[in-house]
Design a protein around this motif. Sequence first.
Motif, mmCIF file in Angstrom:
data_model
loop_
_atom_site.group_PDB
_atom_site.id
_atom_site.type_symbol
_atom_site.label_atom_id
_atom_site.label_comp_id
_atom_site.label_asym_id
_atom_site.label_seq_id
_atom_site.Cartn_x
_atom_site.Cartn_y
_atom_site.Cartn_z
ATOM 1 N N GLY A 25 0.798 -1.225 0.000
ATOM 2 C CA GLY A 25 0.000 0.000 0.000
ATOM 3 C C GLY A 25 0.827 1.270 0.000
ATOM 4 O O GLY A 25 0.369 2.309 0.456
ATOM 5 N N ALA A 26 2.056 1.208 -0.506
ATOM 6 C CA ALA A 26 2.944 2.375 -0.518
ATOM 7 C C ALA A 26 2.944 3.042 -1.885
ATOM 8 O O ALA A 26 2.681 2.403 -2.899
ATOM 9 N N LYS A 27 3.229 4.341 -1.869
ATOM 10 C CA LYS A 27 3.367 5.079 -3.128
ATOM 11 C C LYS A 27 4.473 6.115 -2.980
ATOM 12 O O LYS A 27 4.935 6.386 -1.868
ATOM 13 N N THR A 28 4.893 6.685 -4.071
ATOM 14 C CA THR A 28 5.956 7.672 -4.073
ATOM 15 C C THR A 28 5.648 8.796 -3.085
ATOM 16 O O THR A 28 4.542 9.324 -3.065
ATOM 17 N N GLY A 29 6.629 9.115 -2.231
ATOM 18 C CA GLY A 29 6.471 10.181 -1.260
ATOM 19 C C GLY A 29 6.064 9.703 0.121
ATOM 20 O O GLY A 29 6.152 10.453 1.083
ATOM 21 N N ASP A 30 5.601 8.458 0.231
ATOM 22 C CA ASP A 30 5.222 7.924 1.544
ATOM 23 C C ASP A 30 6.454 7.719 2.407
ATOM 24 O O ASP A 30 7.560 7.488 1.902
ATOM 25 N N SER A 31 6.274 7.786 3.721
ATOM 26 C CA SER A 31 7.365 7.519 4.656
ATOM 27 C C SER A 31 7.435 6.029 4.934
ATOM 28 O O SER A 31 6.407 5.360 5.056
ATOM 29 N N ILE A 32 8.663 5.535 5.017
ATOM 30 C CA ILE A 32 8.872 4.124 5.325
ATOM 31 C C ILE A 32 9.858 4.000 6.475
ATOM 32 O O ILE A 32 10.634 4.916 6.747
ATOM 33 N N ASP A 33 9.821 2.876 7.137
ATOM 34 C CA ASP A 33 10.756 2.570 8.210
ATOM 35 C C ASP A 33 11.617 1.413 7.719
ATOM 36 O O ASP A 33 11.094 0.403 7.243
ATOM 37 N N LEU A 34 12.930 1.596 7.792
ATOM 38 C CA LEU A 34 13.860 0.554 7.370
ATOM 39 C C LEU A 34 14.537 -0.050 8.590
ATOM 40 O O LEU A 34 14.910 0.663 9.520
ATOM 41 N N VAL A 46 5.140 3.557 7.083
ATOM 42 C CA VAL A 46 4.853 4.246 8.341
ATOM 43 C C VAL A 46 3.383 4.656 8.320
ATOM 44 O O VAL A 46 2.938 5.313 7.384
ATOM 45 N N ALA A 47 2.652 4.252 9.344
ATOM 46 C CA ALA A 47 1.235 4.600 9.427
ATOM 47 C C ALA A 47 1.083 6.103 9.594
ATOM 48 O O ALA A 47 1.798 6.726 10.375
ATOM 49 N N LYS A 48 0.185 6.657 8.849
ATOM 50 C CA LYS A 48 -0.076 8.090 8.945
ATOM 51 C C LYS A 48 -0.959 8.348 10.154
ATOM 52 O O LYS A 48 -1.961 7.682 10.357
ATOM 53 N N VAL A 49 -0.567 9.317 10.943
ATOM 54 C CA VAL A 49 -1.328 9.678 12.133
ATOM 55 C C VAL A 49 -2.210 10.870 11.782
ATOM 56 O O VAL A 49 -1.695 11.951 11.466
ATOM 57 N N PRO A 50 -3.544 10.681 11.827
ATOM 58 C CA PRO A 50 -4.421 11.808 11.521
ATOM 59 C C PRO A 50 -4.165 12.973 12.477
ATOM 60 O O PRO A 50 -3.960 12.772 13.664
ATOM 61 N N ARG A 51 -4.137 14.150 11.937
ATOM 62 C CA ARG A 51 -3.956 15.391 12.708
ATOM 63 C C ARG A 51 -2.612 15.457 13.425
ATOM 64 O O ARG A 51 -2.478 16.122 14.447
ATOM 65 N N ALA A 52 -1.632 14.746 12.918
ATOM 66 C CA ALA A 52 -0.299 14.786 13.534
ATOM 67 C C ALA A 52 0.219 16.216 13.538
ATOM 68 O O ALA A 52 0.168 16.907 12.524
ATOM 69 N N GLY A 53 0.696 16.670 14.680
ATOM 70 C CA GLY A 53 1.270 17.996 14.801
ATOM 71 C C GLY A 53 0.281 19.113 15.062
ATOM 72 O O GLY A 53 0.670 20.265 15.271
ATOM 73 N N TRP A 54 -1.013 18.802 15.066
ATOM 74 C CA TRP A 54 -2.016 19.857 15.259
ATOM 75 C C TRP A 54 -1.907 20.480 16.644
ATOM 76 O O TRP A 54 -2.067 21.692 16.798
ATOM 77 N N ALA A 55 -1.671 19.669 17.670
ATOM 78 C CA ALA A 55 -1.604 20.200 19.042
ATOM 79 C C ALA A 55 -0.462 21.201 19.167
ATOM 80 O O ALA A 55 -0.638 22.292 19.723
ATOM 81 N N GLU A 56 0.698 20.843 18.643
ATOM 82 C CA GLU A 56 1.854 21.738 18.709
ATOM 83 C C GLU A 56 1.595 23.016 17.919
ATOM 84 O O GLU A 56 1.953 24.114 18.344
ATOM 85 N N ALA A 57 0.961 22.875 16.757
ATOM 86 C CA ALA A 57 0.676 24.049 15.927
ATOM 87 C C ALA A 57 -0.300 24.988 16.625
ATOM 88 O O ALA A 57 -0.135 26.209 16.582
ATOM 89 N N SER A 58 -1.315 24.430 17.291
ATOM 90 C CA SER A 58 -2.280 25.297 17.972
ATOM 91 C C SER A 58 -1.641 25.999 19.162
ATOM 92 O O SER A 58 -1.946 27.165 19.437
ATOM 93 N N LYS A 59 -0.727 25.325 19.862
ATOM 94 C CA LYS A 59 -0.017 25.969 20.973
ATOM 95 C C LYS A 59 0.855 27.118 20.458
ATOM 96 O O LYS A 59 0.917 28.179 21.064
#
Length: 84
Positions: A25-34, A46-59
């Motif tokens: 299920g990978a495509k160009t540009g996706d993050s991978i763990d080696l 690497v599983a995408k985390v919905p809303r990753a970084g939103w808490a830090e951005a709002s702070k």
Amino acid sequence: MQSSLKKIGNSTGVLIPKPLLTEIGAKTGDSIDLSVENGRIVMELVAKVPRAGWAEASKRLATEGDDGLVWPEFANEGDDQLTW
């Protein structure tokens, strides 16, 4: 399925055939763990985390004072008569 190692700048890369990428299920540009397991290079998507970084951005926005409402508050007719 075989591929070969290619020189890419100061690194070495490998072309991964599309059927293998499709299988995980990978495509160009996706993050991978080696990792290396038992002498083999293992690649995991690497599983995408919905809303990753939103808490830090709002702070950060709150710290910078840039967290005001985009739309002004507006009321419905009769809201001032409501009892909660």
